[in-house]
Design a protein around this motif. Structure first.
Motif, PDB file in Angstrom:
ATOM      1  N   SER A   3       0.822  -1.195   0.000  1.00 22.54           N
ATOM      2  CA  SER A   3       0.000   0.000   0.000  1.00 22.54           C
ATOM      3  C   SER A   3       0.860   1.249   0.000  1.00 22.54           C
ATOM      4  CB  SER A   3      -0.915  -0.012   1.225  1.00 22.54           C
ATOM      5  OG  SER A   3      -0.119  -0.226   2.365  1.00 22.54           O
ATOM      6  N   ALA A  98      -5.057   8.239   5.389  1.00 22.80           N
ATOM      7  CA  ALA A  98      -6.040   7.993   6.456  1.00 22.80           C
ATOM      8  C   ALA A  98      -7.406   7.845   5.813  1.00 22.80           C
ATOM      9  CB  ALA A  98      -6.029   9.145   7.452  1.00 22.80           C
ATOM     10  N   TRP A 112      -7.466  -1.059   9.350  1.00 23.56           N
ATOM     11  CA  TRP A 112      -7.064  -0.545   8.029  1.00 23.56           C
ATOM     12  C   TRP A 112      -7.604  -1.431   6.906  1.00 23.56           C
ATOM     13  CZ3 TRP A 112      -5.722   3.881   6.172  1.00 23.56           C
ATOM     14  CH2 TRP A 112      -5.206   3.965   4.874  1.00 23.56           C
ATOM     15  N   ASN A 113      -7.752  -2.737   7.197  1.00 25.97           N
ATOM     16  CA  ASN A 113      -8.251  -3.656   6.165  1.00 25.97           C
ATOM     17  C   ASN A 113      -9.747  -3.940   6.306  1.00 25.97           C
ATOM     18  OD1 ASN A 113      -5.806  -4.042   4.721  1.00 25.97           O
ATOM     19  ND2 ASN A 113      -5.029  -5.165   6.499  1.00 25.97           N
ATOM     20  N   SER A 117     -15.146   1.046   4.312  1.00 29.27           N
ATOM     21  CA  SER A 117     -14.306   2.217   4.571  1.00 29.27           C
ATOM     22  C   SER A 117     -14.738   3.359   3.652  1.00 29.27           C
ATOM     23  CB  SER A 117     -12.825   1.893   4.360  1.00 29.27           C
ATOM     24  OG  SER A 117     -12.562   1.730   2.989  1.00 29.27           O
ATOM     25  N   VAL A 136      -8.734   6.021  10.629  1.00 30.26           N
ATOM     26  CA  VAL A 136      -7.549   5.176  10.861  1.00 30.26           C
ATOM     27  C   VAL A 136      -6.464   5.532   9.856  1.00 30.26           C
ATOM     28  CG1 VAL A 136      -8.725   3.222  11.931  1.00 30.26           C
ATOM     29  CG2 VAL A 136      -8.485   3.295   9.442  1.00 30.26           C
ATOM     30  N   HIS A 137      -5.240   5.271  10.266  1.00 35.27           N
ATOM     31  CA  HIS A 137      -4.078   5.619   9.444  1.00 35.27           C
ATOM     32  C   HIS A 137      -3.415   4.357   8.917  1.00 35.27           C
ATOM     33  CE1 HIS A 137      -3.837   9.968  10.461  1.00 35.27           C
ATOM     34  NE2 HIS A 137      -4.644   9.547  11.424  1.00 35.27           N
ATOM     35  N   ASP A 138      -2.741   4.507   7.793  1.00 35.86           N
ATOM     36  CA  ASP A 138      -1.954   3.415   7.239  1.00 35.86           C
ATOM     37  C   ASP A 138      -0.689   3.290   8.092  1.00 35.86           C
ATOM     38  OD1 ASP A 138      -0.386   1.695   5.833  1.00 35.86           O
ATOM     39  OD2 ASP A 138      -0.607   2.703   3.899  1.00 35.86           O
TER      40      ASP A 138
END
Ligand SMILES: Cc1ncc(COP(=O)(O)O)c(C=O)c1O
Ligand SMILES: N[C@@H](CCOP(=O)(O)O)C(=O)O
Length: 545
Positions: A3, A98, A112-113, A117, A136-138
């Motif tokens: 990603s 994000a 994140w997954n 989203s 949420v952040h990567d």
């Protein structure tokens, strides 16, 4: 990591040497958006091909300087925004990302997954099942840069005027709203609030390491500015990319959210609407949105009634919801926790005590501490305490029942009027914050909170009744031995006492029915002659006779 690579775009391209040739641990990499701090000191070229040593704060600071205005001959050419624009061209792509996911997926792990989203460019406040959302952040992308890098980068930005990093919120931009272009940011250089050693108050409780984080020393006098700069900046972007999506921004408020919303909207030139419970907020708070030109609706209900109305209005109109139900706000607010770690040289206090109402802030603090911990900047989490007024204590009641059951309450009048909330929107978030940190909920009666606030003032503070609730919680936890004498403890002061002068006047005038007001200090009327003045002084300080 896939990603990260696929999203890196232009920046990854421009820094390819740094990335592919280092062979160094991620903590050795020093390039980020929007300001690339990598620069070879020997050649003067940006994007050096060899990885430097992990950056020390001073090194990064120097490199930021090199990237700054002085080295580029940009002094006095346009505003700081213009100069930032020249320094960091827009649309280079983003390393960091994000998005919104259902809060439920945070509870389940690996948010994140999450299958559900939303882009931050969508106007959405609730998940499909009606539950809360979370930003949420990567984290994999952020973890490409080691703790040394983040500490040094954040430390290098403190105390500067570089746009937009002079703000305590935007100095953590990569962890807040990484994708927003600096041009959209609406900031009044909020944050960077003072954390002071409350020596005198601590000593009274036998403590040597007691601190107050003064979030109320802020543009509109409360911590809400931290969240509002994030939200209004994103709204500013939305209005640019989707002109019909947002025509105004609205919130329900007990006085502080409305003050922050109206100020930031006035700053951004965006219309604002505030839904206020009639006769339930202080005059100083009421005058803030009036002065900032908001549409001020004074509604014959309480905060929970206003919240219900604003949720309905924002679901059927292009009015954007600015309460902390909107998780964008919490991204700004969480920077206060990151700042606390930073102010303690990245050490974590043992306890952090936060007054709670709608319960967004306790979760925001949790998020800030958790991000520092997950990214290795700190080595543990603090224990969180949420302090509620006994007259508005639904969280306390649920905690006492072992979190078995949550029941909203009808909030009764309290001097801590900004937390007079019976049906908090962020109840689920608060329960996570507290259970994950072995947290505690404490309550304070009206007398306890007013006395604690007055005691704080007698040691040099000028704190608000909500800070009084937190100070009262600390007193109780010390008395019970839960907080030890040597524990490093931070009380979060959420608003300026100047906004609540009316309650202080009532206390010091001993006008409050059923309250002894034991720390009251009344003015002494004195005749206009030296004898009367000396009599008054000697009556108070007999030793001066
Ligand atoms: C001064 C003050 N302190 C504390 C709080 C509680 O914050 P939260 O609603 O996020 O729990 C609020 C607002 O609710 C507030 O205005
Ligand atoms: N104290 C708040 C209550 C609303 O909280 P929010 O964080 O959900 O906006 C206020 O000042 O209005």
């Amino acid at each position: 990591m896939e990603s990260l690579r696929s999203s890196a775009g232009g920046v990854a391209g421009s820094c390819a040497g740094l990335r592919s040739n280092t062979g160094a641990s991620p903590s050795h990499r020093v390039c980020t958006t929007p300001v690339c701090v990598a620069r070879s000191s020997s050649t003067g070229h940006r994007h050096a091909r060899r990885a430097p040593e992990p950056p020390k704060a001073a090194t990064v600071e120097a490199k930021v300087d090199q990237d700054g205005d002085a080295s580029r001959g940009l002094e006095r050419q346009g505003s700081i925004r213009d100069r930032a624009h020249k320094r960091a061209p827009l649309d280079k792509g983003h390393l960091f990302r994000a998005k919104y996911v259902p809060f439920k997926s945070v509870l389940e792990g690996d948010p994140w997954n999450s299958e559900e989203s939303y882009s931050l460019d969508e106007v959405v406040y609730r998940a499909k099942d009606g539950g809360l959302l979370d930003v949420v952040h990567d984290m994999d992308a952020l973890k490409q840069y080691g703790p040394e890098y983040w500490r040094a980068l954040f430390d290098s930005r403190v105390g500067r005027t570089t746009w937009p990093f002079g703000s305590g919120v935007w100095s953590k931009k990569e962890w807040v709203l990484p994708q927003i272009e600096d041009d959209y940011i609406k900031s009044m250089f909020e944050g960077n609030s003072n954390l002071f050693w409350a020596e005198g108050f601590g000593r009274q409780l036998g403590m040597s390491d007691m601190w107050v984080k003064n979030c109320g020393i802020s543009h509109t006098g409360s911590f809400k500015d931290l969240g509002m700069t994030a939200l209004v900046s994103q709204v500013n972007r939305l209005r640019s990319i989707k002109p019909d999506a947002v025509q105004a921004v609205g919130c329900a408020s007990t006085g502080d959210t409305s003050a922050a919303l109206s100020a930031y909207c006035a700053h951004a030139g965006i219309p604002s609407i505030v839904f206020l419970p009639a006769d339930k907020i202080s005059l100083a708070q009421l005058v803030q949105p009036i002065a900032n030109g908001a549409l001020v609706l004074s509604i014959d209900t309480d905060f929970d009634g206003c919240m219900k109305l604003v949720k309905e209005v924002t679901s059927v109109s292009p009015i954007y919801l600015a309460n902390s139900m909107n998780s964008l706000r919490l991204e700004g607010q969480k920077t206060a926790a990151i700042e606390i770690c930073q102010q303690f040289d990245w050490e974590v206090p043992d306890w952090v005590i936060i007054p709670g109402g709608n319960l967004g802030n306790i979760y925001a603090f949790y998020k800030g501490f958790k991000m520092c911990y997950d990214l290795g900047l700190t080595d543990r989490m603090p224990r969180l305490v949420c302090a509620q007024a006994q007259n508005a204590n639904p969280l306390y009641l649920a905690y006492k029942k072992g979190w078995e059951h949550f029941e909203p309450v009808k909030a009764k009048t309290t001097f801590a009027s900004a937390i007079q909330i019976g049906d908090p929107v962020s109840i689920d978030r608060a329960v996570l914050a507290l259970t994950a940190t072995d947290g505690i909920v404490e309550e304070a009666s009206e007398e306890e909170l007013m006395d604690a606030s007055a005691r704080g003032d007698l040691t040099g503070m000028f704190n608000c009744p909500h800070t009084g609730v937190a100070l009262a919680a600390l007193i109780k936890l010390r008395e019970r031995g839960v907080i030890a004498a040597s524990d490093r403890t931070v009380v979060v002061s959420t608003a300026s006492g100047l906004k609540f002068a009316n309650s202080k006047v009532a206390y010091h005038s001993r006008e409050i029915e059923g309250m002894s007001c034991q720390y009251a200090n009344q003015p002494t009327p004195v005749k206009n002659d030296i004898g009367s003045v000396m009599d008054a002084i000697t009556a108070k300080f007999s030793a001066m006779k």
